[in-house]
Every structure is written in structure tokens, then in C-alpha cells.
Write a protein that holds these residues in place. Structure first.
Motif, short mmCIF file in Angstrom:
data_model
loop_
_atom_site.label_atom_id
_atom_site.label_comp_id
_atom_site.label_asym_id
_atom_site.label_seq_id
_atom_site.Cartn_x
_atom_site.Cartn_y
_atom_site.Cartn_z
N GLY A 24 34.63 41.01 14.34
CA GLY A 24 33.48 40.23 14.78
C GLY A 24 33.63 39.64 16.17
N ILE A 25 33.19 38.40 16.32
CA ILE A 25 33.23 37.73 17.62
C ILE A 25 34.66 37.60 18.12
CG2 ILE A 25 32.72 35.57 18.83
CD1 ILE A 25 30.35 35.23 16.88
N GLY A 26 35.60 37.31 17.22
CA GLY A 26 36.99 37.16 17.62
C GLY A 26 37.54 38.42 18.27
N ARG A 27 37.29 39.56 17.65
CA ARG A 27 37.77 40.83 18.21
C ARG A 27 37.09 41.14 19.53
NH1 ARG A 27 40.11 45.69 16.05
NH2 ARG A 27 39.70 47.44 17.45
N ALA A 28 35.77 40.95 19.58
CA ALA A 28 35.04 41.22 20.82
C ALA A 28 35.54 40.33 21.96
CB ALA A 28 33.54 41.00 20.60
N LEU A 29 35.86 39.10 21.63
CA LEU A 29 36.36 38.19 22.66
C LEU A 29 37.77 38.58 23.09
CD1 LEU A 29 35.49 35.75 24.27
CD2 LEU A 29 36.34 34.28 22.43
N ALA A 30 38.59 39.05 22.15
CA ALA A 30 39.92 39.53 22.50
C ALA A 30 39.83 40.69 23.49
CB ALA A 30 40.68 39.95 21.25
N VAL A 31 38.93 41.62 23.24
CA VAL A 31 38.74 42.76 24.14
C VAL A 31 38.24 42.29 25.50
CG1 VAL A 31 37.36 44.84 24.54
CG2 VAL A 31 38.38 44.43 22.29
N ARG A 32 37.26 41.38 25.47
CA ARG A 32 36.68 40.88 26.73
C ARG A 32 37.76 40.19 27.60
NH1 ARG A 32 33.88 43.11 26.81
NH2 ARG A 32 31.82 42.64 25.99
N LEU A 33 38.59 39.38 26.97
CA LEU A 33 39.61 38.66 27.72
C LEU A 33 40.76 39.59 28.15
CD1 LEU A 33 39.46 35.43 25.62
CD2 LEU A 33 39.10 35.53 28.08
N ALA A 34 41.03 40.60 27.33
CA ALA A 34 42.02 41.60 27.74
C ALA A 34 41.55 42.32 28.99
CB ALA A 34 42.25 42.59 26.60
N GLN A 35 40.28 42.63 29.06
CA GLN A 35 39.73 43.28 30.25
C GLN A 35 39.80 42.37 31.47
OE1 GLN A 35 35.98 44.11 28.32
NE2 GLN A 35 36.38 46.31 28.33
N ALA A 36 39.85 41.07 31.23
CA ALA A 36 39.96 40.10 32.32
C ALA A 36 41.41 39.81 32.69
CB ALA A 36 39.26 38.80 31.92
N GLY A 37 42.35 40.50 32.04
CA GLY A 37 43.75 40.37 32.40
C GLY A 37 44.55 39.37 31.58
N ALA A 38 43.95 38.81 30.54
CA ALA A 38 44.65 37.80 29.73
C ALA A 38 45.71 38.46 28.85
CB ALA A 38 43.66 37.03 28.87
N ARG A 39 46.69 37.65 28.46
CA ARG A 39 47.66 38.03 27.44
C ARG A 39 47.21 37.37 26.15
NH1 ARG A 39 53.18 36.15 30.04
NH2 ARG A 39 51.84 34.47 30.79
N LEU A 40 47.18 38.14 25.06
CA LEU A 40 46.54 37.70 23.83
C LEU A 40 47.53 37.42 22.72
CD1 LEU A 40 43.40 37.59 23.93
CD2 LEU A 40 44.28 39.40 25.41
N VAL A 41 47.24 36.36 21.98
CA VAL A 41 47.89 36.09 20.70
C VAL A 41 46.79 36.08 19.66
CG1 VAL A 41 49.31 34.53 19.33
CG2 VAL A 41 49.66 34.68 21.82
N ILE A 42 46.88 36.96 18.67
CA ILE A 42 45.83 37.09 17.66
C ILE A 42 46.38 36.65 16.32
CG2 ILE A 42 44.13 38.63 16.63
CD1 ILE A 42 43.92 38.49 19.66
N LEU A 43 45.70 35.70 15.69
CA LEU A 43 46.04 35.29 14.33
C LEU A 43 45.02 35.87 13.36
CD1 LEU A 43 46.88 31.46 14.75
CD2 LEU A 43 48.34 33.45 15.19
N ASP A 44 45.49 36.44 12.28
CA ASP A 44 44.59 36.94 11.24
C ASP A 44 45.39 37.12 9.96
OD1 ASP A 44 42.27 38.24 9.92
OD2 ASP A 44 41.55 38.45 11.98
N LEU A 45 44.71 37.56 8.91
CA LEU A 45 45.34 37.60 7.59
C LEU A 45 45.96 38.95 7.25
CD1 LEU A 45 42.68 35.64 5.48
CD2 LEU A 45 44.94 34.84 6.18
N GLN A 46 45.55 40.03 7.91
CA GLN A 46 46.02 41.36 7.55
C GLN A 46 46.88 41.94 8.65
OE1 GLN A 46 45.48 42.56 4.54
NE2 GLN A 46 44.20 40.80 3.97
N GLN A 47 48.15 42.20 8.36
CA GLN A 47 49.06 42.69 9.38
C GLN A 47 48.65 44.07 9.89
OE1 GLN A 47 51.75 40.73 10.60
NE2 GLN A 47 51.47 42.26 12.20
N ALA A 48 48.13 44.92 9.01
CA ALA A 48 47.72 46.26 9.44
C ALA A 48 46.60 46.18 10.47
CB ALA A 48 47.27 47.09 8.23
N ALA A 49 45.62 45.30 10.24
CA ALA A 49 44.53 45.13 11.19
C ALA A 49 45.03 44.54 12.50
CB ALA A 49 43.45 44.23 10.59
#
Length: 281
Positions: A24-49
Motif C-alpha cells: 500500500g502507501i508504505g511500499r509506494a513511499l519506500a519506492v518513492r524515497l528510494a528513488q530520491a536516494g534515501a536509505r530505507l528501514v522497513i518494518l513489517d510482519l512477514q519476512q518473505a515480503a
């Protein structure tokens, strides 16, 4: 397609932590910020995802990312995850409190456990992440972004626990904003309207079980990518409030100043119901 918005260097090499970042919005924002050069830390419940998203960010956006399996309702787990993120990247510049769940059930048919679970994720999850990340955010004059909702200013039927959790977020983070005045930390509350995410696929019902909900009769639905674009641009300007509602200004005006008219005319439609008294023929 390359977009001018990505040429801005504000987030280049900045560390951004996003809760509920795999969809959802979290993933879209991760992609958007990655494109802006950010380093990402993603928290979620499923390790495979998480693993899949981290690989996608590396392969398609040359982004450095860390995926951590973490239930934000667990304060100790959040502390450990954020400590790992700081150990890996040196600190946190932006915290995005995005993790959330919803339900669809009348108040009288909703068990206490549902209220507790919704508050645990939507409210206490944001609180836990903010408490753990705040020292680093203050040190780096960072930014807190909180995903609220249309229901922050307009109630929705059969979402009493969800609505309550969003109102609680406003109370917490508007207070925190004042307390952080002069610290260099910005707090932005984001209120999207109806957005095409998977939130409803995992909606709780009154007994606490999960039941996918049918689509609501609610008109235009925003895409997560459009919402992420708007959040990105607002974060560049360090805004305090971003309202992204496909419910226009007249609905918000009615909800605030003419509540009886809002209840009669718009509340049923926003809640996915046909207004009482509507003729068919």
C-alpha cells in the motif's frame, strides 16, 4: 520515467524508517524515497515480503535497505528493531508511522479485543516507534510523518475502533509537535482519503477474525503512488498537515459546521451505504 521530483537531494543518503512498509502507501513511499536516494528501514510482519521488497529496492532503484520483521504493537520488539537500524545506518532522519489495521463492525457487535488490537497497532505502534526513534530524530533534526485518515475529521460508520485510533494519533502528535518546538524535529500528520490498498483485505470483524470486505460505494479512489508522491512533496516542505481527501471541501465543511446534514446526506455514502430514504426506480 524520470521525474523532476526525484532530482531533489533533500533525502539523498537520509535514513528513513517506515512501519508497515511492504504494501500500500508504505511500499509506494519506500519506492518513492528510494528513488530520491534515501536509505530505507522497513518494518513489517512477514519476512518473505520484507526480503522481496529489499531486493526490489536494490535491483530497481540501487537503494540500500534493511527489512526487519517486527510487530509495532510490541514495544520491546520495536526497541530492538530501531536499535538495529541505528547500528546499521548510524541514526534515523525520518520516521514514517504507517502501520495500521482496520475493522468493519458495529460498536455493539465488536468485542473488546478488537478495540485493543486496533489501538495496539494504529496508536501504540506509532507511539512505540516514535519513543524509540526520537533521540536520534532530535539529534539529526529529523521528521516524523504520521499516517492518519479521512476519519480524522469525518466519522465513518462501523469503524468506531479505527476512528478512535486516528483521533488518538492527532491528540498525541499535535501535542508532541508543540513539545518539540525548537528541537528541529518536524511532525506532519497525513490524512488520505479512500486509497486502493490491501487494508480491507485484512479487516477485522466484530469477533476479531479477519474477513475481506466488499468494495465500498465511495466514488473515486486514490492510488498509493499518488498518495506517496504527495507525502514526498509535503515532506520536502516539512509541512505540519497534509489532507489528501477525494471527499471534497464541501464534505469537510459539512462534517465540521453542519453535522446533522453531514450525518443525513454524506455519512452513509462515505461508510459504503446508501442513504436512508433514497428512492429506487
Amino acid at each position: 520515467m524520470y521525474r523532476k521530483v526525484f532530482a531533489n537531494k533533500v533525502f539523498d543518503r537520509k535514513v528513513v524508517l517506515i512501519s508497515g512498509g511492504c504494501a500500500g502507501i508504505g511500499r509506494a513511499l519506500a519506492v518513492r524515497l528510494a528513488q530520491a536516494g534515501a536509505r530505507l528501514v522497513i518494518l513489517d510482519l512477514q519476512q518473505a515480503a520484507l526480503d522481496s521488497l529489499v531486493q526490489h529496492l536494490a535491483d530497481h532503484h540501487n537503494a540500500e535497505a534493511l527489512g526487519l520483521c517486527c510487530d509495532v504493537a510490541d514495544a520491546e520488539a520495536v526497541q530492538c528493531a530501531i536499535a538495529l537500524a541505528i547500528e546499521r545506518f548510524g541514526g534515523i532522519d525520518v520516521l514514517v508511522n504507517n502501520a495500521g489495521i482496520t475493522h468493519r463492525s458495529s460498536f455493539v457487535d465488536t468485542e473488546l479485543a478488537v478495540f485493543q488490537r486496533v489501538m495496539a497497532v494504529n496508536y501504540f505502534g506509532a507511539l512505540h516507534c516514535t519513543q524509540a526513534a526520537l533521540p536520534s530524530l532530535i539529534e539529526r533534526s529529523g521528521q516524523i510523518i504520521v499516517l492518519s485518515s479521512l476519519s480524522g475529521f469525518a466519522p465513518l460508520l462501523y469503524r468506531s475502533a479505527y476512528n478512535a485510533s486516528k483521533h488518538a494519533l492527532h491528540g498525541l502528535f499535535e501535542t508532541l509537535r508543540y513539545e518539540l518546538k525548537g528541537s528541529g524535529v518536524n511532525v506532519m500528520l497525513v490524512c488520505p482519503g479512500f486509497t486502493a490498498t490491501d487494508l480491507r483485505k485484512n479487516a477485522l470483524v466484530g469477533d476479531g477474525s479477519v474477513a475481506a470486505q466488499p468494495p465500498l460505494a465511495m466514488g473515486k479512489v486514490a492510488s498509493p503512488q499518488d498518495v506517496a508522491d504527495a507525502i514526498y512533496l509535503a515532506a520536502l516542505k516539512r509541512r505540519r498537515l497534509l489532507v489528501l481527501s477525494n471527499v471534497d471541501w464541501r464534505a469537510r465543511l459539512l462534517a465540521r459546521f453542519f453535522p446533522r446534514l453531514f450525518e443525513r446526506v454524506l455519512l452513509p455514502r462515505l461508510s459504503g451505504m446508501k442513504p436512508q430514504g433514497t428512492s429506487h426506480g
